[in-house]
Design a protein around this motif. Structure first.
Motif, PDB file in Angstrom:
ATOM      1  N   TRP A   1      42.682  44.633  30.919  1.00 54.19           N
ATOM      2  CA  TRP A   1      41.289  44.533  30.901  1.00 54.19           C
ATOM      3  C   TRP A   1      40.839  45.866  30.260  1.00 54.19           C
ATOM      4  O   TRP A   1      39.825  46.047  29.794  1.00 54.19           O
ATOM      5  CB  TRP A   1      40.746  44.176  32.332  1.00 54.19           C
ATOM      6  CG  TRP A   1      39.249  43.994  32.024  1.00 54.19           C
ATOM      7  CD1 TRP A   1      38.259  44.738  32.742  1.00 54.19           C
ATOM      8  CD2 TRP A   1      38.465  43.146  31.229  1.00 54.19           C
ATOM      9  NE1 TRP A   1      36.880  44.387  32.406  1.00 54.19           N
ATOM     10  CE2 TRP A   1      37.075  43.253  31.267  1.00 54.19           C
ATOM     11  CE3 TRP A   1      38.837  42.065  30.275  1.00 54.19           C
ATOM     12  CZ2 TRP A   1      36.076  42.534  30.876  1.00 54.19           C
ATOM     13  CZ3 TRP A   1      37.741  41.403  29.717  1.00 54.19           C
ATOM     14  CH2 TRP A   1      36.476  41.465  29.929  1.00 54.19           C
TER      15      TRP A   1
ATOM     16  N   ARG B   1      36.562  38.085  24.679  1.00 52.02           N
ATOM     17  CA  ARG B   1      36.545  38.949  25.852  1.00 52.02           C
ATOM     18  C   ARG B   1      35.265  38.726  26.525  1.00 52.02           C
ATOM     19  O   ARG B   1      34.285  38.794  25.751  1.00 52.02           O
ATOM     20  CB  ARG B   1      37.084  40.299  25.611  1.00 52.02           C
ATOM     21  CG  ARG B   1      36.469  40.898  24.703  1.00 52.02           C
ATOM     22  CD  ARG B   1      36.462  42.334  24.755  1.00 52.02           C
ATOM     23  NE  ARG B   1      35.843  42.862  25.925  1.00 52.02           N
ATOM     24  CZ  ARG B   1      35.185  43.953  25.901  1.00 52.02           C
ATOM     25  NH1 ARG B   1      35.336  45.039  25.166  1.00 52.02           N
ATOM     26  NH2 ARG B   1      34.600  44.482  27.119  1.00 52.02           N
TER      27      ARG B   1
ATOM     28  N   SER C   1      32.505  39.943  32.423  1.00 50.80           N
ATOM     29  CA  SER C   1      32.778  39.592  33.734  1.00 50.80           C
ATOM     30  C   SER C   1      33.852  38.307  34.043  1.00 50.80           C
ATOM     31  O   SER C   1      33.812  37.466  32.740  1.00 50.80           O
ATOM     32  CB  SER C   1      31.552  39.541  34.538  1.00 50.80           C
ATOM     33  OG  SER C   1      30.937  38.148  34.122  1.00 50.80           O
ATOM     34  N   GLU C   2      34.292  37.999  35.156  1.00 52.73           N
ATOM     35  CA  GLU C   2      35.131  36.800  35.397  1.00 52.73           C
ATOM     36  C   GLU C   2      34.305  35.561  35.243  1.00 52.73           C
ATOM     37  O   GLU C   2      33.129  35.507  35.380  1.00 52.73           O
ATOM     38  CB  GLU C   2      35.771  36.805  36.829  1.00 52.73           C
ATOM     39  CG  GLU C   2      36.605  35.723  36.884  1.00 52.73           C
ATOM     40  CD  GLU C   2      37.215  35.595  38.193  1.00 52.73           C
ATOM     41  OE1 GLU C   2      38.494  35.908  38.363  1.00 52.73           O
ATOM     42  OE2 GLU C   2      36.509  35.308  39.252  1.00 52.73           O
ATOM     43  N   GLN C   3      34.772  34.651  34.493  1.00 48.05           N
ATOM     44  CA  GLN C   3      34.335  33.268  33.856  1.00 48.05           C
ATOM     45  C   GLN C   3      34.704  32.231  34.991  1.00 48.05           C
ATOM     46  O   GLN C   3      35.947  32.172  35.241  1.00 48.05           O
ATOM     47  CB  GLN C   3      34.533  33.150  32.386  1.00 48.05           C
ATOM     48  CG  GLN C   3      34.083  33.965  31.476  1.00 48.05           C
ATOM     49  CD  GLN C   3      32.452  34.266  31.564  1.00 48.05           C
ATOM     50  OE1 GLN C   3      31.744  33.254  31.108  1.00 48.05           O
ATOM     51  NE2 GLN C   3      32.201  35.653  31.931  1.00 48.05           N
ATOM     52  N   PRO C   4      33.813  31.481  35.497  1.00 52.42           N
ATOM     53  CA  PRO C   4      34.384  30.565  36.217  1.00 52.42           C
ATOM     54  C   PRO C   4      35.209  29.445  35.614  1.00 52.42           C
ATOM     55  O   PRO C   4      35.064  29.267  34.318  1.00 52.42           O
ATOM     56  CB  PRO C   4      32.998  29.681  36.799  1.00 52.42           C
ATOM     57  CG  PRO C   4      31.855  30.240  35.889  1.00 52.42           C
ATOM     58  CD  PRO C   4      32.386  31.306  35.135  1.00 52.42           C
TER      59      PRO C   4
ATOM     60  N   ASP D   1      43.712  35.757  32.982  1.00 46.72           N
ATOM     61  CA  ASP D   1      42.931  36.485  33.942  1.00 46.72           C
ATOM     62  C   ASP D   1      43.108  37.966  33.753  1.00 46.72           C
ATOM     63  O   ASP D   1      43.220  38.560  32.992  1.00 46.72           O
ATOM     64  CB  ASP D   1      43.759  36.070  35.412  1.00 46.72           C
ATOM     65  CG  ASP D   1      45.255  36.801  35.446  1.00 46.72           C
ATOM     66  OD1 ASP D   1      45.308  37.575  34.613  1.00 46.72           O
ATOM     67  OD2 ASP D   1      45.810  36.274  36.377  1.00 46.72           O
ATOM     68  N   GLN D   2      42.673  38.727  34.723  1.00 45.86           N
ATOM     69  CA  GLN D   2      42.027  40.046  34.812  1.00 45.86           C
ATOM     70  C   GLN D   2      43.395  40.712  34.703  1.00 45.86           C
ATOM     71  O   GLN D   2      43.570  42.108  34.016  1.00 45.86           O
ATOM     72  CB  GLN D   2      41.376  40.576  35.896  1.00 45.86           C
ATOM     73  CG  GLN D   2      40.905  41.727  35.921  1.00 45.86           C
ATOM     74  CD  GLN D   2      39.896  42.346  36.945  1.00 45.86           C
ATOM     75  OE1 GLN D   2      39.751  41.355  37.993  1.00 45.86           O
ATOM     76  NE2 GLN D   2      39.350  43.360  36.952  1.00 45.86           N
ATOM     77  N   GLU D   3      44.744  40.334  35.117  1.00 41.64           N
ATOM     78  CA  GLU D   3      45.947  41.044  34.922  1.00 41.64           C
ATOM     79  C   GLU D   3      46.797  40.817  33.402  1.00 41.64           C
ATOM     80  O   GLU D   3      47.534  41.034  33.070  1.00 41.64           O
ATOM     81  CB  GLU D   3      46.623  40.486  36.165  1.00 41.64           C
ATOM     82  CG  GLU D   3      45.986  40.919  37.596  1.00 41.64           C
ATOM     83  CD  GLU D   3      45.752  42.425  37.549  1.00 41.64           C
ATOM     84  OE1 GLU D   3      46.573  43.244  37.219  1.00 41.64           O
ATOM     85  OE2 GLU D   3      44.771  42.682  38.224  1.00 41.64           O
TER      86      GLU D   3
ATOM     87  N   ALA E   1      39.549  30.406  36.674  1.00 40.92           N
ATOM     88  CA  ALA E   1      38.661  31.442  36.291  1.00 40.92           C
ATOM     89  C   ALA E   1      39.520  32.487  35.357  1.00 40.92           C
ATOM     90  O   ALA E   1      40.581  32.416  35.462  1.00 40.92           O
ATOM     91  CB  ALA E   1      38.499  32.218  37.680  1.00 40.92           C
ATOM     92  N   PHE E   2      38.643  33.068  34.505  1.00 40.51           N
ATOM     93  CA  PHE E   2      39.239  33.757  33.631  1.00 40.51           C
ATOM     94  C   PHE E   2      38.481  34.873  32.998  1.00 40.51           C
ATOM     95  O   PHE E   2      37.167  34.834  33.341  1.00 40.51           O
ATOM     96  CB  PHE E   2      39.811  32.877  32.247  1.00 40.51           C
ATOM     97  CG  PHE E   2      38.573  32.224  31.529  1.00 40.51           C
ATOM     98  CD1 PHE E   2      37.929  32.643  30.490  1.00 40.51           C
ATOM     99  CD2 PHE E   2      38.000  30.983  31.943  1.00 40.51           C
ATOM    100  CE1 PHE E   2      36.993  32.242  29.756  1.00 40.51           C
ATOM    101  CE2 PHE E   2      36.924  30.548  31.425  1.00 40.51           C
ATOM    102  CZ  PHE E   2      36.387  30.882  30.239  1.00 40.51           C
ATOM    103  N   TRP E   3      39.019  36.118  32.254  1.00 42.00           N
ATOM    104  CA  TRP E   3      38.425  37.168  31.919  1.00 42.00           C
ATOM    105  C   TRP E   3      38.383  37.081  30.334  1.00 42.00           C
ATOM    106  O   TRP E   3      37.621  37.700  29.472  1.00 42.00           O
ATOM    107  CB  TRP E   3      38.695  38.368  32.192  1.00 42.00           C
ATOM    108  CG  TRP E   3      38.519  38.663  33.690  1.00 42.00           C
ATOM    109  CD1 TRP E   3      39.115  38.218  34.897  1.00 42.00           C
ATOM    110  CD2 TRP E   3      37.536  39.512  34.077  1.00 42.00           C
ATOM    111  NE1 TRP E   3      38.429  38.672  36.035  1.00 42.00           N
ATOM    112  CE2 TRP E   3      37.312  39.845  35.532  1.00 42.00           C
ATOM    113  CE3 TRP E   3      36.789  40.410  33.355  1.00 42.00           C
ATOM    114  CZ2 TRP E   3      36.669  40.498  36.312  1.00 42.00           C
ATOM    115  CZ3 TRP E   3      35.824  41.144  34.169  1.00 42.00           C
ATOM    116  CH2 TRP E   3      35.849  41.417  35.394  1.00 42.00           C
TER     117      TRP E   3
END
Length: 178
Positions: A26, A85, A88-91, A111-113, A141-143
């Motif tokens: 990220w 990208r 913020s995190e997307q549901p 994901d964020q990682e 959830a995803f970024w």
């Protein structure tokens, strides 16, 4: 200090710290602000049991770039893709669709990682009516999301839990042991 400057300083200090960490995917995506999706390509690596698999991707950072995506393209080179990208995190219920997209695409939600949390295959929609095109939810959830040619992930045995990195900016990661 004037009120406008104070407000700007507060906003800058309020940025999520993860966006400032250069060792994370990220953080690397945040630092990749200079990439022009029409001309500059960002190198990615997908780490799987049979990888790493290297790609060059266009980066869709703005809402307009994400909305356009790969619409109207007749083809996509074999080791190319588009990375979407988000700030913020997307549901998990957020969806992608294939309106005016002419090629079969695979999509990995990230994901964020930098871990792949879901994969879908999306056939093109031949309808000229947007409402008639199916939507493809992430289911997690995803970024970020990565679109590549249809079949790319299956052909390389890339699966949920595998990791995506930006080698020039964030180093390498390893898949989760299953």
């Amino acid at each position: 200090m004037n009120p406008t400057r104070r407000l700007m300083l507060k906003a800058a200090l309020g940025l999520p710290l993860v966006a400032l960490l250069p060792g994370t995917v990220w953080g690397a995506l945040t630092w990749a602000e200079g990439a022009d999706p029409e001309s500059d390509l960002l190198p990615l690596a997908i780490h799987s049991d049979g990888g790493p698999h290297r790609l060059e991707v266009e980066v869709a950072k703005s809402a307009a770039q994400r909305q356009r995506g790969l619409m109207e393209r007749e083809s996509l080179p074999e080791n190319r893709g588009m990375l979407f990208r988000f700030e913020s995190e997307q549901p998990a219920g957020n969806t992608f669709w294939m309106y005016r997209t002419r090629i079969v695409l695979d999509i990995a939600f990230i994901d964020q990682e930098g871990r792949i949390v879901a994969i879908n295959t999306m056939p093109p929609c031949g309808s000229s009516v947007p409402a008639n095109c199916p939507s493809y939810p992430a289911g997690a959830a995803f970024w970020a999301a990565l679109e590549v040619n249809g079949g790319y992930f299956a052909e390389r045995d890339i699966k949920v839990g595998d990791c995506i990195s930006i080698p020039d900016q964030a180093g390498f990661c390893k898949p989760i042991d299953q």
